[in-house]
Design a protein around this motif. Sequence first.
Motif, PDB file in Angstrom:
ATOM      1  N   PHE A  46     -48.682   8.236  42.324  1.00  0.00           N
ATOM      2  CA  PHE A  46     -48.955   8.539  43.720  1.00  0.00           C
ATOM      3  C   PHE A  46     -49.468   7.357  44.545  1.00  0.00           C
ATOM      4  CE2 PHE A  46     -48.879  12.837  41.994  1.00  0.00           C
ATOM      5  CZ  PHE A  46     -48.153  13.494  42.965  1.00  0.00           C
ATOM      6  N   ASP A  72     -49.807  17.722  48.638  1.00  0.00           N
ATOM      7  CA  ASP A  72     -48.979  16.554  48.345  1.00  0.00           C
ATOM      8  C   ASP A  72     -48.335  16.677  46.965  1.00  0.00           C
ATOM      9  OD1 ASP A  72     -49.548  15.392  50.767  1.00  0.00           O
ATOM     10  OD2 ASP A  72     -51.149  14.105  49.997  1.00  0.00           O
ATOM     11  N   GLU A  76     -44.287  17.231  46.164  1.00  0.00           N
ATOM     12  CA  GLU A  76     -43.554  16.306  45.320  1.00  0.00           C
ATOM     13  C   GLU A  76     -42.936  17.020  44.118  1.00  0.00           C
ATOM     14  OE1 GLU A  76     -41.935  12.712  43.854  1.00  0.00           O
ATOM     15  OE2 GLU A  76     -42.492  13.498  45.819  1.00  0.00           O
ATOM     16  N   TYR A  77     -43.664  17.975  43.551  1.00  0.00           N
ATOM     17  CA  TYR A  77     -43.146  18.723  42.400  1.00  0.00           C
ATOM     18  C   TYR A  77     -41.837  19.427  42.763  1.00  0.00           C
ATOM     19  CZ  TYR A  77     -42.842  22.199  38.680  1.00  0.00           C
ATOM     20  OH  TYR A  77     -42.403  22.984  37.634  1.00  0.00           O
ATOM     21  N   ARG A  79     -39.900  18.778  45.298  1.00  0.00           N
ATOM     22  CA  ARG A  79     -38.865  17.792  45.645  1.00  0.00           C
ATOM     23  C   ARG A  79     -38.128  17.371  44.384  1.00  0.00           C
ATOM     24  NH1 ARG A  79     -37.349  12.960  44.990  1.00  0.00           N
ATOM     25  NH2 ARG A  79     -39.138  12.458  43.678  1.00  0.00           N
TER      26      ARG A  79
END
Length: 347
Positions: A46, A72, A76-77, A79
């Motif tokens: 990150f 966040d 992201e997970y 995505r």
Amino acid sequence: MKPEFGHSVELKEFGCCNEHFEFESGPKFKLKSFKNYADHFKRQYFVKEDQITASNFNSDAMQMLSEPSIPDIEGEYWRIIENPTEEIEVLHGNTTETSASQSGFPLKTNPRDVTACPQYVESGWNLNNTPKLQDSLLRFESCNSSSILLPRLSIGMCFSSNHWRIEEHHLYLLSYIHFGAPRIFYGVPGSHRCKFEEAVKKHLPQLSAHPCLLQNLATQFSPSILTSEGIPVYRCVQNPKEFVLILPGAYHAEFDSGFNCYEAVNFAPFDWLPHGQNAVELYREQDRKTSISHDKLLLEAAAEAIRALGELALRNKNSFDDSKWRRVCPNYGYLTKALKVSLYSPL
């Protein structure tokens, strides 16, 4: 009480590629080594390169820069799941039965625990006791014949996951985080189980030939797809020292936002009986092995109810235990209805 790991913990690794996860046996770690590995992964993943300069590169600054928020991490997970552009590999110490390791809760077999915290040793919230509570039908199951009575201790890191699934025999599940980073849970009510399975088959038709996989998926599935199909998806963030309860027949999935240690166990109060009967019928259709004997639990409970109600008639006194049997044994009580269904269901 934190679990003690005097031994290596075997972890499983998986790679995320396209729309599925792949699982392989991973290396062995001790808890401290794995924490260092997990923290390093999260920090490196990150942190942004342009945030690191020669003037601010120190451990405190790095910690502040590399600690993402839950939204966040969650963004992201999903995505990675929905639009994978690279392969991500993480480790997960998954479903380690506490017979092979230490439970995070005090044990009756440990004299030190009994002396130090007797109130927790006997507590129903102690996951070592939960399956065998007086109102849990799993107390009629033998520890020697079923591992379903044992809590499962797991070690997670950022992005480690448990995929969409229903608990074995559609049992209740109680989960607890001992320490570490939060977990993000997603759940679909049992009333929408069929719609969930239809949606999975629609979007992943290759699973249609393997119906048992829908009970224990090897594929992660975005909540946004489910909601687009009109299926309600509920979300919660579980923090350390908090319990999460999963209801019978509910599909659920979760992932970890960082290094943590959590424990989970199944149990079966009387209102689970119709869900358990549905699971038995489903397993029969799928030619799938059962983990517990539903009929044994049912008949053992009926035998105890007869004894308890017989003693009640002789004593002519009420107690909390007596009122329980009065609730579940009338014509429309859970136990009576379950017995009738079991007796008249086809073999």
